[in-house]
Design a protein around this motif. Structure first.
Motif, PDB file in Angstrom:
ATOM      1  N   ASP A   1       5.482 -64.909  12.328  1.00  0.00           N
ATOM      2  CA  ASP A   1       5.652 -63.751  11.454  1.00  0.00           C
ATOM      3  C   ASP A   1       4.832 -63.851  10.175  1.00  0.00           C
ATOM      4  OD1 ASP A   1       6.750 -61.180  11.071  1.00  0.00           O
ATOM      5  OD2 ASP A   1       8.294 -61.995   9.752  1.00  0.00           O
ATOM      6  N   ASP A   2       4.611 -65.043   9.668  1.00  0.00           N
ATOM      7  CA  ASP A   2       3.842 -65.206   8.434  1.00  0.00           C
ATOM      8  C   ASP A   2       2.401 -65.649   8.662  1.00  0.00           C
ATOM      9  OD1 ASP A   2       5.884 -64.420   6.680  1.00  0.00           O
ATOM     10  OD2 ASP A   2       6.780 -66.426   6.734  1.00  0.00           O
TER      11      ASP A   2
ATOM     12  N   ARG B   1       7.127 -53.877   3.489  1.00  0.00           N
ATOM     13  CA  ARG B   1       5.943 -54.136   4.322  1.00  0.00           C
ATOM     14  C   ARG B   1       5.255 -52.829   4.694  1.00  0.00           C
ATOM     15  NH1 ARG B   1       6.783 -57.900   9.356  1.00  0.00           N
ATOM     16  NH2 ARG B   1       6.184 -59.515   7.913  1.00  0.00           N
TER      17      ARG B   1
ATOM     18  N   ASP C   1      -1.593 -65.283  10.099  1.00  0.00           N
ATOM     19  CA  ASP C   1      -2.642 -64.275  10.243  1.00  0.00           C
ATOM     20  C   ASP C   1      -2.814 -63.990  11.728  1.00  0.00           C
ATOM     21  OD1 ASP C   1      -4.967 -62.774  10.414  1.00  0.00           O
ATOM     22  OD2 ASP C   1      -6.261 -64.368   9.633  1.00  0.00           O
ATOM     23  N   PRO C   2      -2.522 -62.745  12.165  1.00  0.00           N
ATOM     24  CA  PRO C   2      -2.630 -62.424  13.597  1.00  0.00           C
ATOM     25  C   PRO C   2      -4.042 -62.551  14.167  1.00  0.00           C
ATOM     26  CG  PRO C   2      -1.363 -60.757  12.449  1.00  0.00           C
ATOM     27  CD  PRO C   2      -1.976 -61.637  11.400  1.00  0.00           C
TER      28      PRO C   2
ATOM     29  N   HIS D   1       4.410 -56.669  14.514  1.00  0.00           N
ATOM     30  CA  HIS D   1       5.620 -56.426  13.718  1.00  0.00           C
ATOM     31  C   HIS D   1       6.606 -55.527  14.469  1.00  0.00           C
ATOM     32  CE1 HIS D   1       3.314 -57.625   9.880  1.00  0.00           C
ATOM     33  NE2 HIS D   1       3.883 -58.656  10.436  1.00  0.00           N
TER      34      HIS D   1
ATOM     35  N   ARG E   1      -3.267 -55.026  15.704  1.00  0.00           N
ATOM     36  CA  ARG E   1      -2.526 -56.179  16.239  1.00  0.00           C
ATOM     37  C   ARG E   1      -1.355 -56.506  15.318  1.00  0.00           C
ATOM     38  NH1 ARG E   1      -5.703 -61.417  17.549  1.00  0.00           N
ATOM     39  NH2 ARG E   1      -5.993 -60.378  19.548  1.00  0.00           N
ATOM     40  N   LYS E   2      -1.603 -56.501  14.031  1.00  0.00           N
ATOM     41  CA  LYS E   2      -0.555 -56.831  13.057  1.00  0.00           C
ATOM     42  C   LYS E   2       0.605 -55.843  13.149  1.00  0.00           C
ATOM     43  CE  LYS E   2      -0.176 -58.045   8.186  1.00  0.00           C
ATOM     44  NZ  LYS E   2      -0.912 -58.171   6.935  1.00  0.00           N
ATOM     45  N   ARG E   3       0.298 -54.540  13.176  1.00  0.00           N
ATOM     46  CA  ARG E   3       1.338 -53.507  13.284  1.00  0.00           C
ATOM     47  C   ARG E   3       2.114 -53.634  14.592  1.00  0.00           C
ATOM     48  NH1 ARG E   3      -2.624 -50.350  11.106  1.00  0.00           N
ATOM     49  NH2 ARG E   3      -3.214 -49.566  13.141  1.00  0.00           N
TER      50      ARG E   3
ATOM     51  N   VAL F   1      -0.405 -56.459  21.803  1.00  0.00           N
ATOM     52  CA  VAL F   1      -0.758 -57.492  20.814  1.00  0.00           C
ATOM     53  C   VAL F   1      -1.930 -58.308  21.337  1.00  0.00           C
ATOM     54  CG1 VAL F   1       0.014 -59.601  19.644  1.00  0.00           C
ATOM     55  CG2 VAL F   1       1.533 -57.612  19.739  1.00  0.00           C
TER      56      VAL F   1
ATOM     57  N   ASP G   1      -5.656 -54.843  12.003  1.00  0.00           N
ATOM     58  CA  ASP G   1      -4.439 -54.170  11.559  1.00  0.00           C
ATOM     59  C   ASP G   1      -3.598 -53.643  12.718  1.00  0.00           C
ATOM     60  OD1 ASP G   1      -4.962 -54.678   8.913  1.00  0.00           O
ATOM     61  OD2 ASP G   1      -5.843 -52.702   8.511  1.00  0.00           O
TER      62      ASP G   1
END
Length: 182
Positions: free
Chosen positions: A88-89, A178, A91-92, A38, A33-35, A25, A31
């Motif tokens: 979690d909500d 998601r 913007d990474p 999660h 980082r986001k994946r 992370v 994307d």
């Protein structure tokens, strides 16, 4: 899970995976980082739920000073759940996300080290290999039905058992949505 795995081996392997995801992370963007984040959230949520339902009750009952050791670990876990819930909500890619994530990363690493040093290292003194294997099976069973997102306030086995099944269904449905949404 290989049949030879005991609860300490299992949990340490999960801690290694958590460390890898924390590093990924921090090292990625967009994307990816986001994946990765999660995936980290899911692993931490099911891991901590299983510890709260199986591992910590065992430690409380069986290791010297177990009540205090577990109390400290649960406080750390609750703090991490609160931060994960906020992150979690977010913007990474935002500076606020990375600032809070960096603090979370430090805390999670310290927490894993404390569990391994003060809790897990004492299990072999109070249980034989067969018991430790049974505990690993119980952890895997708890993980299979655990919520996949952090739920602050569910820091004990009774609280997890009361809210976990509903939260798990909702979380797993959100995970599917998601994933479908990209």
């Amino acid at each position: 899970m290989p049949e030879h795995t005991d609860v300490v081996e299992l949990l340490k392997a999960q801690h290694t995976r958590i460390r890898e995801l924390l590093d990924r992370v921090a090292a990625t963007e967009g994307d990816e980082r986001k994946r990765t984040f999660h995936e980290l959230v899911r692993l931490l949520a099911v891991h901590e739920t299983a510890e709260e339902e199986v591992v910590h009750p065992f430690a409380r009952r069986n290791i010297e000073g177990g009540e205090q050791i577990v109390k400290e670990r649960v406080e750390e876990e609750e703090h991490a759940k609160q931060v994960l819930y906020r992150l979690d909500d977010m913007d990474p890619g935002s500076p606020e996300f990375m600032e809070q994530f960096t603090a979370l990363r430090r805390d999670v690493l310290a927490h894993a080290e404390a569990e391994e040093r003060y809790e897990f290292s004492r299990f072999a003194d109070v249980a034989d290999r067969g018991k430790l294997k049974n505990l690993a099976r119980a952890v895997k069973a708890a993980e299979s039905v655990a919520p996949t997102r952090p739920h602050p306030g569910t820091d004990t086995a009774p609280k997890n058992l009361a809210t976990g099944p509903v939260a798990a269904v909702i979380d797993r449905t959100r995970d599917v949505i998601r994933k479908a949404m990209g």
